[in-house]
Design a protein around this motif. Sequence first.
Motif, PDB file in Angstrom:
ATOM      1  N   HIS A 144      -2.725   2.688  -3.189  1.00  0.00           N
ATOM      2  CA  HIS A 144      -4.041   2.417  -2.830  1.00  0.00           C
ATOM      3  C   HIS A 144      -4.885   0.860  -3.816  1.00  0.00           C
ATOM      4  CE1 HIS A 144      -4.432   3.704   1.015  1.00  0.00           C
ATOM      5  NE2 HIS A 144      -4.032   5.179   0.698  1.00  0.00           N
ATOM      6  N   THR A 145      -5.222   1.600  -4.956  1.00  0.00           N
ATOM      7  CA  THR A 145      -4.776   0.313  -5.996  1.00  0.00           C
ATOM      8  C   THR A 145      -4.569  -1.119  -5.774  1.00  0.00           C
ATOM      9  OG1 THR A 145      -5.451   2.275  -7.202  1.00  0.00           O
ATOM     10  CG2 THR A 145      -5.607   0.332  -8.929  1.00  0.00           C
ATOM     11  N   ASN A 164       1.181  -0.770  -0.458  1.00  0.00           N
ATOM     12  CA  ASN A 164       0.246   0.121   0.015  1.00  0.00           C
ATOM     13  C   ASN A 164       0.811   1.370   0.081  1.00  0.00           C
ATOM     14  OD1 ASN A 164      -2.567   0.224  -0.016  1.00  0.00           O
ATOM     15  ND2 ASN A 164      -3.174   0.190   1.645  1.00  0.00           N
ATOM     16  N   TRP A 207       3.621  -5.847  -9.268  1.00  0.00           N
ATOM     17  CA  TRP A 207       2.857  -4.535  -9.146  1.00  0.00           C
ATOM     18  C   TRP A 207       3.818  -3.373 -10.449  1.00  0.00           C
ATOM     19  CZ3 TRP A 207      -1.982  -3.427  -9.889  1.00  0.00           C
ATOM     20  CH2 TRP A 207      -2.749  -2.079  -9.475  1.00  0.00           C
ATOM     21  N   ASP A 265      -5.548  -3.243  -3.204  1.00  0.00           N
ATOM     22  CA  ASP A 265      -6.414  -3.557  -3.338  1.00  0.00           C
ATOM     23  C   ASP A 265      -6.575  -5.190  -4.132  1.00  0.00           C
ATOM     24  OD1 ASP A 265      -8.072  -1.554  -2.082  1.00  0.00           O
ATOM     25  OD2 ASP A 265      -9.255  -0.746  -3.956  1.00  0.00           O
TER      26      ASP A 265
END
Length: 719
Positions: free
Chosen positions: A342-343, A337, A405, A346
């Motif tokens: 935050h994406t 995070n 990510w 999630d």
Amino acid sequence: EVVLRELNPLVDRQSKAFRGNVERTVRASEGQQKLAGARRAVVGALSERIEGQQVPKLLLDLLNPGWRNLMVHTHLRNGMDSNEWRDGLAVVDQLQAQLSGASQPDSDDYIESETLLKQVVEGLNSISFEPGKRTPLVMKLSDALIGDTTGEKTEVQSVSVEVGAAAQALGLSGMLPDADPEIESDDEQERNSWETALDRARRLSVGEWLAMSDEAGKPLILSVAFVGEDYANFVLVNRKGVKVRELELKEMADGLHDGGITLLDDFDLPLMERASQRMLQNMHNKLTYQASHDELTDLSNRREFERGLSDAIKASRADGGQHMLLYLDLDQFKIVNNTSGHTAGDALLKMVGARLSDGLADAEALVARLGGDEFGVLVSDIESEGARELAQRVLGLVREQRFDWEDKHYSLSASIGLVFIDEGTADTDAAMRCADEACYAAKDAGRNRVQEYELSDSRMMRRHGVMEWVTQLDKAVEDDRLVLNCQRIAPVQNGGSNYAKSHYEILLTMEDDLGDIMPPSEFILAAETYNRVTVIDRWVVEHVLRWMAEHRDDLDSFGGFAINVSGHSINDETFPDFVLEQFSKTQAPTGKICFEITETAAIGNLDNARDFMNRMKIIGCRFSLDDFGTGLSSYSYLRNLPVDFVKIDGVFVKDLANNPGDYAVVRSINEIGHYMGKQTIAEYVENDEILAQLKEIGVDYAQGYGIEKPCRLADLKIP
């Protein structure tokens, strides 16, 4: 096509209005159901205490309606497992014992009458209870419990409460829907016919349509929009979704039995009612799904998980079976995070949720997201060894995953608490609390592991003690029993005598239920572990600024206050706005506030810390970096933080006069701080010898018992 284009907006408006009306009706009905449930719980708890016996009339006068309403509110706010609920019942027990003469001052459980009366007054003051009724009642209780100036107590009359009459004695007999009604008839055929209608009423579902008449005999076609718990009541709406009737179970059964209410099949309904029925059923299904599932992961939510857990506990008591509860917390979630946003967080939660759901499909497990980065797993009818193997398998499901990510790659692990559910499990709250304790014990032991709950385990006992403090802390905040203290931080060069250039650090203590002071070391760990520390930070900011607003004439006599801010609050995006709101509300001078942030908290949330500091410095606040010198990268981070003061950790100061090594460290920190344009503060200055050494080194400020002992903020006097 032209007709459809014109018709669709009309249908959409009709549908939207219908949905909106029904949703409002359902929300209101759910609120009424919670209220009825709370009232039923109060009747259940008090019926054990008053039914089938002689009860002091004064106690009944207190219960109806004052203490009864207090207990209802307590159930709604805190639940039956709370200390507040137990305290409310304890007052009833103690009053009943003392008023009836069953409890005497030499009894082990005896509470002093003055204390008991004070608890009654505080309880009644916390709810809306007519002063005109409250004051005479309290006076009568005082006369009966304590007596007049000579100690003479008034005689207490008793009233007989029959078995089954508790609701009536509490004034609730007409407020509780009857989930188990009966018909008064000696005709067996009529009773059987009525019970058939009762059975059909209990099988009614949302979306079914009924034909009935209003008081004037006008026919109505209504739909079932809400079915109460245990089918105790039904809310009926018209084709616009507006509530028209609410019937209790017996009324529904009576209507079906005597023909006043008729069930309509789909082919009996007009076109609009058929469309409304499908719409209502679809909306009900959607609302039911949303109420039981987590929006992000599509797993069951905490409410649905706890419902399943409650069923498992009931099953254990019925058949003696054993079930398994896992409480899982991701170890890397905050890192993801904080570094990827935050994406990304999630996306990680969705990935882990899908992995758990797919990986445990063969185990028929109930998998849920409990909140944040926490997941729950419930497996029924499983042996101990199989449960331990499955827990390790769950750990492996997480550990085998890698989260990518953008250009970052994360390895995953989890801390898992394992609890066995059996016939000895108290209730859902107790099971979840034990699982939570075991999970945190797994974290304390190094993370990436499964910890089975065992109360005899020393880690469990420590964690259990921390959780006990959480309950006390919550009640202390609610009762305003936190205490603000302050200790002077004085300039070193004039021996600490310059008050105008001194400022005060705010220190926090807490009063327990008996008024004794508890040091912060006892409750701060609980606050940090169970996310209460942001509440405390806000409480301190609000009350310090309020004090400043009330003592404006004194503010020119000293430098202001230093308020500690935790890493949790630094990481709370809403905290800066809260502080700004408090400054606006109190008009306290911003230049008189210095926020203290620990080095560990600042480094752990560097971007958030910088953002908070910059926003506060714009309005004139200052900052101090606390406990400086013990971190791994102190000096490299110091230049990145816009602080005004560097607080030298007391571990280097307290033996300064006798330890050359500490002397060298303090001098080094002081020189580097001054080089970077920061002023320095030394903690733990206990005597004049240490103060002389600090003056020699060139430290700017000193704090400790050698300067001034802490005092309550309420007692602060500036010379």
